[in-house]
Scaffold this motif. Structure first.
Motif, PDB file in Angstrom:
ATOM      1  N   UNK A 228       0.693  -1.314  -0.072  1.00  0.00           N
ATOM      2  CA  UNK A 228       0.131   0.132  -0.003  1.00  0.00           C
ATOM      3  C   UNK A 228       0.884   1.265  -0.055  1.00  0.00           C
ATOM      4  N   UNK A 229       0.708   1.898  -1.161  1.00  0.00           N
ATOM      5  CA  UNK A 229       1.650   3.292  -0.967  1.00  0.00           C
ATOM      6  C   UNK A 229       1.430   4.251   0.042  1.00  0.00           C
ATOM      7  N   UNK A 230       0.252   4.136   0.765  1.00  0.00           N
ATOM      8  CA  UNK A 230      -0.116   5.092   2.022  1.00  0.00           C
ATOM      9  C   UNK A 230       0.698   4.529   3.137  1.00  0.00           C
ATOM     10  N   UNK A 231       0.929   3.313   3.186  1.00  0.00           N
ATOM     11  CA  UNK A 231       1.664   2.637   4.350  1.00  0.00           C
ATOM     12  C   UNK A 231       2.823   1.835   4.319  1.00  0.00           C
ATOM     13  N   UNK A 232       3.310   1.624   3.126  1.00  0.00           N
ATOM     14  CA  UNK A 232       4.577   0.939   3.211  1.00  0.00           C
ATOM     15  C   UNK A 232       5.645   1.821   3.679  1.00  0.00           C
ATOM     16  N   UNK A 233       6.551   1.041   4.499  1.00  0.00           N
ATOM     17  CA  UNK A 233       7.770   1.637   5.104  1.00  0.00           C
ATOM     18  C   UNK A 233       8.722   1.983   3.784  1.00  0.00           C
ATOM     19  N   UNK A 234       9.095   3.195   3.445  1.00  0.00           N
ATOM     20  CA  UNK A 234       9.631   3.794   2.195  1.00  0.00           C
ATOM     21  C   UNK A 234      11.157   3.076   2.336  1.00  0.00           C
ATOM     22  N   UNK A 235      11.699   2.869   3.528  1.00  0.00           N
ATOM     23  CA  UNK A 235      12.926   2.304   3.564  1.00  0.00           C
ATOM     24  C   UNK A 235      12.856   0.909   3.180  1.00  0.00           C
ATOM     25  N   UNK A 236      11.882   0.039   2.867  1.00  0.00           N
ATOM     26  CA  UNK A 236      11.762  -1.069   2.272  1.00  0.00           C
ATOM     27  C   UNK A 236      11.678  -1.145   0.892  1.00  0.00           C
ATOM     28  N   UNK A 237      11.502  -0.294   0.108  1.00  0.00           N
ATOM     29  CA  UNK A 237      11.182  -0.478  -1.222  1.00  0.00           C
ATOM     30  C   UNK A 237      12.448  -0.883  -1.963  1.00  0.00           C
ATOM     31  N   UNK A 238      13.561  -0.254  -1.789  1.00  0.00           N
ATOM     32  CA  UNK A 238      14.802  -0.863  -2.652  1.00  0.00           C
ATOM     33  C   UNK A 238      15.102  -2.311  -2.184  1.00  0.00           C
ATOM     34  N   UNK A 239      14.814  -2.808  -1.086  1.00  0.00           N
ATOM     35  CA  UNK A 239      15.052  -4.265  -0.798  1.00  0.00           C
ATOM     36  C   UNK A 239      13.899  -5.148  -1.554  1.00  0.00           C
TER      37      UNK A 239
END
Length: 473
Positions: free
Chosen positions: A76-87
């Motif tokens: 969910x783009x509202x809730x995802x921890x942005x620091x996990x995106x790259x991983x």
């Protein structure tokens, strides 16, 4: 009549683009829901995605491929921890496996299963088609990202419309004249009329909570941008400027969180040059966070996300040290309504209208909202919005390398300053003497958009995008 809530115009999401990142992400979510509704999801053997037109031409720079992967992964783009995106992206690339909706592992090669097509589909410049293969048979579904995170299917008869929210406001508004009539008949301000509409679909407690969450996200975004140094990702090697500006402006008052920071800024010097720098700093900070796949508020788009928080922050730290949540609430309600008038009568998609549809609209939204907080009448609020847009007409969208960095980040600073100026001009204007009403400028913006050459509509095929090469950076 189309029903657009303030929460449609102000969405929390991840950068760098509402139409090229948030929209495709939401489209992937909707497609998964389609598959589940039709009982196909559990039978899917393979998934492919085709990007068309503007989504393809600037897709890499706008992280459209990453957004699609994240949406297909069930985040969910509202809730995802942005620091996990790259991983998350790295795992899909390294394993050639996508955990479809975080439920079903399927083979997926990002190099071949996301296809960039230069072709434009006739319905809208931002198109993407999802294909599910089941027992050798392909099932396709095409979506269009029409700006501001709004997504529609091709069967919709008007590309400017979005009917996802089924509701009927007690005070339906499509034009500025209709808004002013309700204000006059009800003897209410614009924010009060908008609040009555919102209360027809949400409780006031919910409205307050969500508006506070939106403002908290904006404040956190400005705080993060002002306290992060280095270069932005993407290859242009753009240095973050908000950090350096903030260092020269922040003063001696100590703070440890965004709220304390806001109060600390009130103790700094406020000569004209410092005010210009603070407003620019706030706007730059937001869009530097946006450019690095950070969390921002689409207002009305990600590429223009810095204007509204910068102007609202200006009001709170410069104009009114007693400003509180009631002011924030009124500001966001007015801004959302003005944005919806532009969406209904024109567009908020740079792929359809150039940057006038993003920075121009956000500047108009901010100008009108600031005008109400500054004591302007409903008529003056619309004058402020008109002035702000009038001086963005014809603004092109020409991002270098397809990245939302040059000239996009600086344009937020310029749009915020214009909004403040437009507000001040409106406050000293008798609306009876105005020659260009808001509805006329909305219509003119749409006509200008239709006349604009495609290469100036978020394709990176004209303007600065070809005048400055990636190699020059």
């Amino acid at each position: 009549m189309e029903c657009i809530s303030v929460f449609d115009m102000l969405k929390i999401g991840v950068g760098p683009s509402s139409s090229h990142t948030l929209g495709p992400w939401r489209a992937a979510e909707r497609w998964i829901n389609e598959l589940k509704t039709t009982k196909k999801f559990d039978k899917v053997d393979k998934v492919t995605v085709d990007l068309y037109g503007s989504l393809s031409l600037t897709g890499k720079g706008h992280a459209t491929d990453y957004a699609v992967l994240l949406g297909l992964s069930g985040t969910d783009p509202e809730r995802i921890p942005v620091e996990t995106i790259d991983a998350t992206i790295a795992t899909i690339k390294n394993t050639n496996t996508l955990v479809f909706n975080n439920e079903k592992p399927i083979d997926f090669d990002i190099k071949t299963d996301i296809v960039f097509n230069r072709k434009f589909l006739p319905f809208h410049a931002n198109a993407l088609t999802f294909t599910a293969t089941i027992n050798g048979r392909n099932y396709k579904s095409t979506f269009y990202s029409i700006g501001g995170g709004f997504v529609v299917k091709e069967e919709r008869t008007n590309h400017k419309k979005n009917f996802e929210i089924k509701c009927s406001f007690p005070y339906p508004i499509e034009k500025g004249t209709e808004l002013l009539k309700f204000c006059k008949d009800l003897n209410k301000s614009i924010s009060q009329v908008v609040l009555e509409n919102e209360k027809s679909i949400h409780s006031e407690a919910h409205i307050n909570a969500e508006l506070k969450r939106i403002w908290d996200t904006m404040l956190e975004c400005m705080y993060t941008g002002c306290h992060t140094e280095g270069n932005l990702p993407g290859g242009l090697n753009v240095r973050r400027r908000a950090y350096d500006m903030h260092q020269s402006l922040k003063g001696e008052t100590a703070y440890s969180n965004p709220v304390e920071w806001l109060y600390a800024i009130r103790n700094t010097e406020v000569k004209f040059r410092q005010i210009l720098k603070w407003v620019s700093c706030f706007a730059l900070a937001v869009n530097e966070v946006n450019a690095s796949l950070g969390r921002v508020v689409t207002a009305p788009t990600n590429g223009s996300a810095g204007v509204i928080p910068a102007v609202l922050m200006y009001y709170l730290v410069i104009e009114n040290h007693d400003g509180n949540f009631d002011d924030i609430k009124r500001f966001l309600l007015v801004a959302g309504e003005i944005g919806s008038i532009f969406k209904k009568g024109a567009t908020i998609s740079a792929a359809m209208g150039g940057c006038q549809a993003e920075i121009g609209v956000s500047s108009a939204m901010a100008a009108g909202a600031l005008c109400e907080l500054s004591g302007g009448t409903p008529e003056q609020v619309l004058v402020a919005a008109e002035i702000a847009m009038e001086h963005h007409l014809g603004l092109t969208c020409d991002p270098i390398g397809g990245l939302v960095q040059i000239p996009c980040i600086e344009r937020n600073a310029m749009g915020a300053i214009k909004a403040i100026n437009a507000c001040e001009l409106a406050l000293d204007t008798d609306p009876n003497n105005v020659k260009v009403p808001l509805d006329k400028v909305v219509n003119t913006m749409w006509e200008t958009a239709k006349d604009m050459n495609t290469k100036y509509k978020e394709t990176s095929e004209g303007g600065l995008a070809i005048g400055v090469n990636m190699a020059d950076c």
